[in-house]
Design a protein around this motif. Structure first.
Motif, PDB file in Angstrom:
ATOM      1  N   VAL A   1      -0.830   1.232   0.175  1.00  0.00           N
ATOM      2  CA  VAL A   1      -0.888   2.565   0.793  1.00  0.00           C
ATOM      3  C   VAL A   1      -0.345   3.607  -0.174  1.00  0.00           C
ATOM      4  O   VAL A   1      -0.935   4.676  -0.363  1.00  0.00           O
ATOM      5  CB  VAL A   1      -0.106   2.587   2.126  1.00  0.00           C
ATOM      6  CG1 VAL A   1       0.055   4.027   2.626  1.00  0.00           C
ATOM      7  CG2 VAL A   1      -0.819   1.743   3.170  1.00  0.00           C
ATOM      8  N   ARG A   2       0.793   3.318  -0.805  1.00  0.00           N
ATOM      9  CA  ARG A   2       1.379   4.270  -1.765  1.00  0.00           C
ATOM     10  C   ARG A   2       0.433   4.508  -2.935  1.00  0.00           C
ATOM     11  O   ARG A   2       0.265   5.645  -3.399  1.00  0.00           O
ATOM     12  CB  ARG A   2       2.723   3.748  -2.272  1.00  0.00           C
ATOM     13  CG  ARG A   2       3.851   3.826  -1.258  1.00  0.00           C
ATOM     14  CD  ARG A   2       5.198   3.624  -1.913  1.00  0.00           C
ATOM     15  NE  ARG A   2       5.329   2.300  -2.493  1.00  0.00           N
ATOM     16  CZ  ARG A   2       5.802   1.243  -1.846  1.00  0.00           C
ATOM     17  NH1 ARG A   2       6.184   1.363  -0.575  1.00  0.00           N
ATOM     18  NH2 ARG A   2       5.897   0.070  -2.438  1.00  0.00           N
ATOM     19  N   ALA A   3      -0.198   3.443  -3.410  1.00  0.00           N
ATOM     20  CA  ALA A   3      -1.126   3.577  -4.540  1.00  0.00           C
ATOM     21  C   ALA A   3      -2.323   4.434  -4.161  1.00  0.00           C
ATOM     22  O   ALA A   3      -2.787   5.262  -4.943  1.00  0.00           O
ATOM     23  CB  ALA A   3      -1.577   2.194  -5.000  1.00  0.00           C
ATOM     24  N   GLY A   4      -2.828   4.237  -2.942  1.00  0.00           N
ATOM     25  CA  GLY A   4      -3.955   5.037  -2.482  1.00  0.00           C
ATOM     26  C   GLY A   4      -3.589   6.498  -2.344  1.00  0.00           C
ATOM     27  O   GLY A   4      -4.339   7.384  -2.752  1.00  0.00           O
ATOM     28  N   ARG A   5      -2.415   6.768  -1.791  1.00  0.00           N
ATOM     29  CA  ARG A   5      -1.964   8.149  -1.620  1.00  0.00           C
ATOM     30  C   ARG A   5      -1.735   8.825  -2.967  1.00  0.00           C
ATOM     31  O   ARG A   5      -1.903  10.039  -3.094  1.00  0.00           O
ATOM     32  CB  ARG A   5      -0.683   8.178  -0.790  1.00  0.00           C
ATOM     33  CG  ARG A   5      -0.908   7.865   0.685  1.00  0.00           C
ATOM     34  CD  ARG A   5       0.408   7.786   1.425  1.00  0.00           C
ATOM     35  NE  ARG A   5       0.198   7.550   2.864  1.00  0.00           N
ATOM     36  CZ  ARG A   5       1.166   7.218   3.708  1.00  0.00           C
ATOM     37  NH1 ARG A   5       2.412   7.078   3.264  1.00  0.00           N
ATOM     38  NH2 ARG A   5       0.891   7.016   4.989  1.00  0.00           N
ATOM     39  N   ALA A   6      -1.332   8.059  -3.949  1.00  0.00           N
ATOM     40  CA  ALA A   6      -1.083   8.610  -5.283  1.00  0.00           C
ATOM     41  C   ALA A   6      -2.375   8.907  -6.035  1.00  0.00           C
ATOM     42  O   ALA A   6      -2.354   9.556  -7.074  1.00  0.00           O
ATOM     43  CB  ALA A   6      -0.224   7.641  -6.098  1.00  0.00           C
ATOM     44  N   GLY A   7      -3.508   8.394  -5.522  1.00  0.00           N
ATOM     45  CA  GLY A   7      -4.788   8.643  -6.169  1.00  0.00           C
ATOM     46  C   GLY A   7      -5.076   7.754  -7.349  1.00  0.00           C
ATOM     47  O   GLY A   7      -5.901   8.106  -8.205  1.00  0.00           O
ATOM     48  N   LEU A   8      -4.432   6.598  -7.417  1.00  0.00           N
ATOM     49  CA  LEU A   8      -4.645   5.690  -8.539  1.00  0.00           C
ATOM     50  C   LEU A   8      -6.039   5.079  -8.488  1.00  0.00           C
ATOM     51  O   LEU A   8      -6.693   5.041  -7.444  1.00  0.00           O
ATOM     52  CB  LEU A   8      -3.580   4.597  -8.544  1.00  0.00           C
ATOM     53  CG  LEU A   8      -2.124   5.082  -8.614  1.00  0.00           C
ATOM     54  CD1 LEU A   8      -1.185   3.902  -8.787  1.00  0.00           C
ATOM     55  CD2 LEU A   8      -1.923   6.089  -9.739  1.00  0.00           C
ATOM     56  N   ASP A   9      -6.483   4.587  -9.635  1.00  0.00           N
ATOM     57  CA  ASP A   9      -7.843   4.057  -9.735  1.00  0.00           C
ATOM     58  C   ASP A   9      -7.986   2.660  -9.165  1.00  0.00           C
ATOM     59  O   ASP A   9      -9.058   2.304  -8.661  1.00  0.00           O
ATOM     60  CB  ASP A   9      -8.288   4.054 -11.203  1.00  0.00           C
ATOM     61  CG  ASP A   9      -8.416   5.458 -11.753  1.00  0.00           C
ATOM     62  OD1 ASP A   9      -9.374   6.154 -11.379  1.00  0.00           O
ATOM     63  OD2 ASP A   9      -7.546   5.873 -12.535  1.00  0.00           O
TER      64      ASP A   9
END
Length: 203
Positions: A130-138
């Motif tokens: 979830v954190r990775a998705g919110r951060a906009g990571l690839d």
């Protein structure tokens, strides 16, 4: 690291969730299990990705080895990412960065995205995805999916839990941990974007 087998690569290419801008396979450096980046890179197929870690080396030694690895990756047509060191990745003009899970919690991720077209991260839970998705990571490297030599006895996600997390994630998810010729075939029916690991064996 042994060369990934033709069988393993066929299975990876059959995965239905591959993103066109992402490598099918990501190999990670490891000072104990894969200490020679040049040897690893020699065994990777063109179009793969290589994540340079080697965290414990002295600064000058790490820079020297990373520079050699980056040059070898470019010669072979392999995407080169630096893990956990924005300064080094920028200095080498790397293709991208890989963030340890703890770095996704900070503004570090935003700074990496400003400089690089490809930014991935490590993840070990639904919360981390979830954190990775919110951060906009690839993409995120989710582990451990299967039992792995790196963490013997560690609790694994298992195929069903991995499949569920990859389905729900807001970004592409690589399967990492215990991926080999046998287990990779079980991933073909999931939303795995590809596979990641320190080594890929016949299983």
């Amino acid at each position: 690291m042994a060369r990934p087998s033709a069988s393993l690569m066929r299975s990876v290419r059959e995965m239905g969730a591959k993103a066109p801008h992402l490598p099918d396979l990501l190999a990670l450096s490891d000072e104990a299990r894969a200490p020679d980046p040049l040897a690893t890179l020699e065994n990777l197929p063109a179009g793969s990705g290589y994540i340079f870690r080697h965290y414990t080396l002295a600064k000058e030694e790490r820079i020297k080895l990373a520079r050699e690895a980056e040059r070898a990756a470019r010669r072979r047509g392999i995407f080169f990412l630096v893990a956990g060191d924005l300064g080094l990745a920028t200095h080498l003009r790397a293709d991208g960065m890989h963030l340890p899970e703890w770095q996704v919690k900070r503004g570090y991720a935003a700074r990496a995205l400003e400089r690089f077209a490809l930014v991935t991260c490590a993840a070990h839970s639904a919360e981390a995805l979830v954190r990775a998705g919110r951060a906009g990571l690839d993409a995120a490297l989710l582990s451990p999916v299967f039992a792995t030599q790196s963490h013997p006895g560690a609790k694994t996600l298992g195929l069903l839990r991995f499949a569920s997390l990859a389905e729900e994630a807001a970004l592409p998810v690589y399967a990492m941990g215990g991926v080999n010729d046998k287990t990779v075939r079980r991933l073909c029916q999931t939303k795995a974007a590809g596979i990641a690991g320190i080594g890929f064996t016949a299983g």
